[in-house]
Scaffold this active site. Structure first.
Site, PDB file in Angstrom:
ATOM      1  N   TRP A   1     -14.830   4.228  -7.987  1.00 35.52           N
ATOM      2  CA  TRP A   1     -15.197   2.901  -7.458  1.00 35.52           C
ATOM      3  C   TRP A   1     -14.049   2.407  -6.590  1.00 35.52           C
ATOM      4  O   TRP A   1     -13.038   1.922  -7.083  1.00 35.52           O
ATOM      5  CB  TRP A   1     -15.437   1.941  -8.628  1.00 35.52           C
ATOM      6  CG  TRP A   1     -15.945   0.589  -8.252  1.00 35.52           C
ATOM      7  CD1 TRP A   1     -15.244  -0.410  -7.639  1.00 35.52           C
ATOM      8  CD2 TRP A   1     -17.255   0.060  -8.485  1.00 35.52           C
ATOM      9  NE1 TRP A   1     -16.038  -1.521  -7.480  1.00 35.52           N
ATOM     10  CE2 TRP A   1     -17.272  -1.264  -7.994  1.00 35.52           C
ATOM     11  CE3 TRP A   1     -18.411   0.577  -9.074  1.00 35.52           C
ATOM     12  CZ2 TRP A   1     -18.396  -2.077  -8.080  1.00 35.52           C
ATOM     13  CZ3 TRP A   1     -19.527  -0.234  -9.155  1.00 35.52           C
ATOM     14  CH2 TRP A   1     -19.519  -1.543  -8.654  1.00 35.52           C
ATOM     15  N   ASP A   2     -14.221   2.505  -5.287  1.00 41.81           N
ATOM     16  CA  ASP A   2     -13.142   2.157  -4.361  1.00 41.81           C
ATOM     17  C   ASP A   2     -13.323   0.736  -3.826  1.00 41.81           C
ATOM     18  O   ASP A   2     -14.416   0.139  -3.930  1.00 41.81           O
ATOM     19  CB  ASP A   2     -13.157   3.176  -3.200  1.00 41.81           C
ATOM     20  CG  ASP A   2     -11.810   3.317  -2.519  1.00 41.81           C
ATOM     21  OD1 ASP A   2     -10.907   2.521  -2.801  1.00 41.81           O
ATOM     22  OD2 ASP A   2     -11.676   4.235  -1.676  1.00 41.81           O
TER      23      ASP A   2
ATOM     24  N   TRP B   1       0.854  -1.184   0.000  1.00 49.85           N
ATOM     25  CA  TRP B   1       0.000   0.000   0.000  1.00 49.85           C
ATOM     26  C   TRP B   1       0.899   1.245   0.000  1.00 49.85           C
ATOM     27  O   TRP B   1       1.881   1.313   0.732  1.00 49.85           O
ATOM     28  CB  TRP B   1      -0.914   0.003   1.240  1.00 49.85           C
ATOM     29  CG  TRP B   1      -1.683   1.290   1.327  1.00 49.85           C
ATOM     30  CD1 TRP B   1      -2.711   1.685   0.537  1.00 49.85           C
ATOM     31  CD2 TRP B   1      -1.438   2.372   2.234  1.00 49.85           C
ATOM     32  NE1 TRP B   1      -3.125   2.946   0.880  1.00 49.85           N
ATOM     33  CE2 TRP B   1      -2.358   3.396   1.925  1.00 49.85           C
ATOM     34  CE3 TRP B   1      -0.518   2.585   3.258  1.00 49.85           C
ATOM     35  CZ2 TRP B   1      -2.401   4.602   2.628  1.00 49.85           C
ATOM     36  CZ3 TRP B   1      -0.555   3.793   3.951  1.00 49.85           C
ATOM     37  CH2 TRP B   1      -1.500   4.778   3.634  1.00 49.85           C
TER      38      TRP B   1
ATOM     39  N   ASP C   1      -2.443   5.738  -3.182  1.00 54.48           N
ATOM     40  CA  ASP C   1      -2.840   6.702  -2.153  1.00 54.48           C
ATOM     41  C   ASP C   1      -1.681   7.601  -1.772  1.00 54.48           C
ATOM     42  O   ASP C   1      -1.862   8.575  -1.040  1.00 54.48           O
ATOM     43  CB  ASP C   1      -3.322   5.969  -0.896  1.00 54.48           C
ATOM     44  CG  ASP C   1      -4.812   5.668  -0.980  1.00 54.48           C
ATOM     45  OD1 ASP C   1      -5.465   6.172  -1.904  1.00 54.48           O
ATOM     46  OD2 ASP C   1      -5.310   4.921  -0.111  1.00 54.48           O
TER      47      ASP C   1
HETATM   48  C1  DGJ Z   1      -8.977   4.835  -0.200  1.00 60.57           C
HETATM   49  C2  DGJ Z   1      -8.759   5.634  -1.459  1.00 60.57           C
HETATM   50  O1  DGJ Z   1      -7.617   5.215  -2.108  1.00 60.57           O
HETATM   51  C3  DGJ Z   1      -8.727   7.114  -1.104  1.00 60.57           C
HETATM   52  O2  DGJ Z   1      -8.454   7.866  -2.253  1.00 60.57           O
HETATM   53  C4  DGJ Z   1     -10.050   7.496  -0.495  1.00 60.57           C
HETATM   54  O3  DGJ Z   1     -11.058   7.389  -1.460  1.00 60.57           O
HETATM   55  C5  DGJ Z   1     -10.339   6.620   0.702  1.00 60.57           C
HETATM   56  N1  DGJ Z   1     -10.237   5.220   0.394  1.00 60.57           N
HETATM   57  C6  DGJ Z   1     -11.706   6.884   1.245  1.00 60.57           C
HETATM   58  O4  DGJ Z   1     -12.055   6.028   2.248  1.00 60.57           O
END
Ligand code: DGJ
Length: 731
Positions: free
Chosen positions: A478-479, A200, A549
């Site tokens: 879409w997460d 991550w 992220d």
């Molecule tokens: C993880 C994503 O990668 C972020 O950009 C954001 O949308 C958060 N989740 C929100 O919980």
């Protein structure tokens, strides 16, 4: 003709513009593999096949005198129980409990156009594009199993795709325990494996290692394609560089568990495999039915990695995504996640939108926290009802207010998940994946919904469409924020639980297919805690994916560098965030953050209302620059000129050249600064040597730019960067 079946000598040859791939129907109808590499004229290359004595290796009964065990032959689709003791392509459990399938060539059909699969997405041929398919039928008359191997040749693009369908011709059920979409054998060669490992916030970190006399196995058991490894990988000669040498690239149109292997046999044969993950995988095929494996894709380059990337970029840009947006310029997005996290109201978002207009943004995305009781990440996932009290207005009102500020409006969903603390979970605790009698494993305090269930998908379709239909929405993020675990569903009998992980992905694709078809005017962007599902399967439905992220510009150099080996710039979500950076605290100039974000689908991840006028002006300048170059950035050829992984160089440089070689954008970022810095010279690539180009206030020929190079500024500040636009003036 891209595919030639020579019945007389028993060869099947696939020809692309710069490569040749050849199979041989062996004496006893085993389908062997003779060659894949630089283009050669149509000739029988089966002299390359090993035909020495196999000593103690097991060999088929009819192979007389110990000659030619399948263990020492290069094959197209090696199977369990055939005497090939390397990693195999197919393992079938027969009704009598045996694991053996002996496939022999039966027939082959060539047709023009591209095959497709019934259950899974695949690459497609564009209207009028020359693509040929060969379907090769192999059969085992004792197991009553047939394998249909499909190869499509995109001749001009130097791409071959492969897919497999396994049919049960018997009267009883059989089980597929392992199926690999790509198996590729080499008679000789000493290769390196280049794959993209990570975690991550540091996804797709390049790693180059030798393929040795052992099995290197990598993949994902995450339920998603994963951030620890990416299914795109390559093998290359030891000396291969960005612009010289042989290399082969492989990838899979799939978003779930996968597995790849690379191994060298005792006799020096190299084998690579890529396909569905085989851990906990067991798929029942009823009598008369069939199973399809995901599509694999491969390419060969004799001119190093850049060419290999260009081959992948072209086909992904043009032949994969179903969305019209894949061929269009994209909006500059401002996303409120790093600006506010969960702490926002409708008014706050309108304020961000207003100031975002001043920096040139086109679309505001309302990220996590707009629904149910969602004030932190411990609750409310699944309750996709707008929290009007928190917003202080309806969703429609908010979207219209944002539109009035001159921006389109987008929204975030994480449909595959539910929190225990949610109305949905209380109503339907049986909708989650969970081993019976055990407490589920938690990830970010959430559980995975069972997307193999139609009723779960129908619920999601309904709640998502309710929201999308209720306001003016132009974009959907879409997460998907946790690995999938607890692989159990009460939808399947005990003996078929091994189907669940693949059925989940089929369910996901089904839901995405329905939604993207219903909303062709909504731009979908993928995300899985950043880049944990950056794969060809998701790119079918979503032309862009949030790359990571981690928005720190300098870390992004490595992340975007690794991603660029397979995935085009137009598929990478890249935003400018604040400094100090939220993930690692680093300070970088705004211009550098912007220059790096320009190697992707540019946007902002900050509260623009907090920028001072000076910064707003600078940001607007950068946004306008991006808009001016977007076409070049999206459609040009991408060259990695230096590597951020090379510790001897403290400049990361890349270049994008238009296909007609008339324009070029060069970006150089200093990753370290030194006292009394030397000048740096860089030779450009991909230009036309005959053209004259304007480089700032100089006019230089393509031949000079590529062979002598240009002088970059001395880097005197931490993380400074330079972007040079070069255009043809004569030629
Ligand atoms: C993880 C994503 O990668 C972020 O950009 C954001 O949308 C958060 N989740 C929100 O919980």
């Amino acid at each position: 003709m891209a595919i030639i079946l020579n019945n007389e000598v028993g060869t099947i040859t696939l020809q692309t513009k710069h490569s040749t791939y050849q199979m041989k129907i062996g004496r006893f109808n085993n389908l062997l593999h003779s060659y894949y590499g630089a283009k050669i004229p149509e000739e029988d290359l089966s002299y390359l096949l090993f035909d020495g004595e196999c000593h103690f290796a097991p060999y088929p009964y009819e192979f007389e005198n110990r000659h030619g065990s399948l263990d020492i032959l290069t094959q197209e689709f090696p199977t369990a129980g055939s005497g090939d003791l390397r990693s195999i392509g197919l393992d079938i459990e027969n009704p009598d409990g045996t694991d053996v399938v002996d496939l022999r060539f039966v027939d082959a059909k060539i047709y023009s156009g591209k095959y497709s699969l019934e259950s899974l997405p695949t690459f497609y041929a564009k209207k009028g594009e020359q693509v040929e398919t060969i379907e090769i039928i192999l059969r085992d008359d004792i197991s009553f199993v047939e394998a249909h191997l499909y190869y499509a040749v995109f001749e001009e693009k130097d791409i071959i795709t492969r897919a497999i369908q396994v049919k049960n011709l018997g009267n009883d059920e059989i089980f597929v325990k392992r199926i690999q979409s790509l198996v590729l054998d080499f008679n000789s060669g000493d290769f390196d494996l280049i794959h993209f490992q990570g975690r991550w916030a540091m996804e797709r970190q390049l790693e180059r290692l030798p393929i040795t006399h052992s099995i290197t196995s990598f993949g994902s058991n995450y339920g998603v394609s994963g951030n620890r490894q990416n299914p795109g990988f390559l093998i290359a000669d030891k000396q291969t560089t960005e612009s010289t040498g042989d290399c082969y690239g492989f990838n899979l149109v799939y978003s779930g568990n996968w597995k790849a292997t690379a191994e060298k046999s005792a006799l020096g044969l190299t084998r690579i495999t890529l396909g569905l993950g085989d851990e906990n995988f067991r798929w029942k095929i009823k009598a008369g039915e069939s199973f399809e494996a995901p599509e694999g894709i491969m390419t060969f380059s004799s001119q190093g990695f850049s060419q290999l990337s260009h081959n992948f970029h072209d086909i992904i840009r043009e032949n994969l995504c179903q969305s019209k947006f894949s061929q269009m310029s994209r909006p500059v997005i401002i996303n409120n996640w790093e600006a506010t996290y969960f702490d926002f109201t409708g008014e706050k978002l309108v304020e961000i939108a207003r100031s975002a207009r001043e920096i040139g943004a086109d679309l505001l995305v309302m990220d996590d926290g707009w629904f149910g009781d969602r004030f932190d990440d411990n609750r409310a996932l699944g309750d996709w009802q707008v929290n009007e009290e928190k917003l202080g207005m309806t969703l429609n009102e908010l979207s219209i207010r944002v539109n009035k500020e001159g921006l389109k409006f987008g929204i975030w969903f994480e449909p595959e998940m539910v929190n225990e603390d949610s109305k949905l979970y209380h109503q339907h605790p049986d909708w989650v994946l969970n081993f019976p009698k055990r407490k589920p494993l938690l990830g970010r305090n959430q559980l995975n919904l069972d997307l193999s269930k139609e009723k779960v998908r129908n619920y999601l379709f309904e709640v998502i469409t309710n929201v999308l239909d209720s306001a003016s929405i132009s974009y959907l993020k879409w997460d998907m924020n946790r690995p999938i675990s607890d692989w159990y569903t009460n939808n399947l009998p005990a003996k078929q639980q091994g189907e669940l992980q693949h059925r989940y992905i089929l369910g996901l694709y089904n839901l995405l297919e329905r939604l993207t078809k219903r909303y062709p005017d909504i731009l979908f962007e993928g995300c899985a805690s950043g880049g944990a599902r950056f794969d060809l399967g998701m790119l079918v439905y979503q032309p862009q994916i949030w790359t990571s992220d981690n928005t720190d510009a300098i870390n992004r150099l490595k992340i975007q560098y690794g991603t660029s080996f397979f995935y085009p710039i137009s598929s990478m979500g890249t935003h400018v965030s604040v400094t100090p950076n939220h993930q690692n605290g680093r300070l970088t100039p705004l211009s550098t953050r912007a220059n790096i974000a320009m190697a992707g689908t540019y946007g902002y991840e900050l509260d623009s209302s907090k920028l001072c006028d000076f910064k707003k002006e600078e940001a607007l300048l950068m946004t306008n620059k991006y808009k001016e170059y977007q076409n070049l950035i999206f459609s040009g050829k991408y060259y990695r000129l230096t590597s951020p992984f090379d510790i001897k160089i403290n400049l990361t440089i890349w270049q994008i050249v238009s296909k007609n070689q008339e324009e070029c954008l060069l970006t150089a970022v200093a990753t370290d600064s030194e006292g009394n810095p030397p000048f740096n010279y860089i030779k450009l690539k991909g230009l036309n040597s005959e053209f004259l180009y304007k480089v700032e206030n100089q006019v230089l020929s393509g031949i000079v730019l590529m062979n002598v190079g240009i002088k970059l500024k001395q880097s005197r500040a931490d993380y400074s960067s330079e972007q040079i636009y070069i255009r043809k003036v004569k030629g």
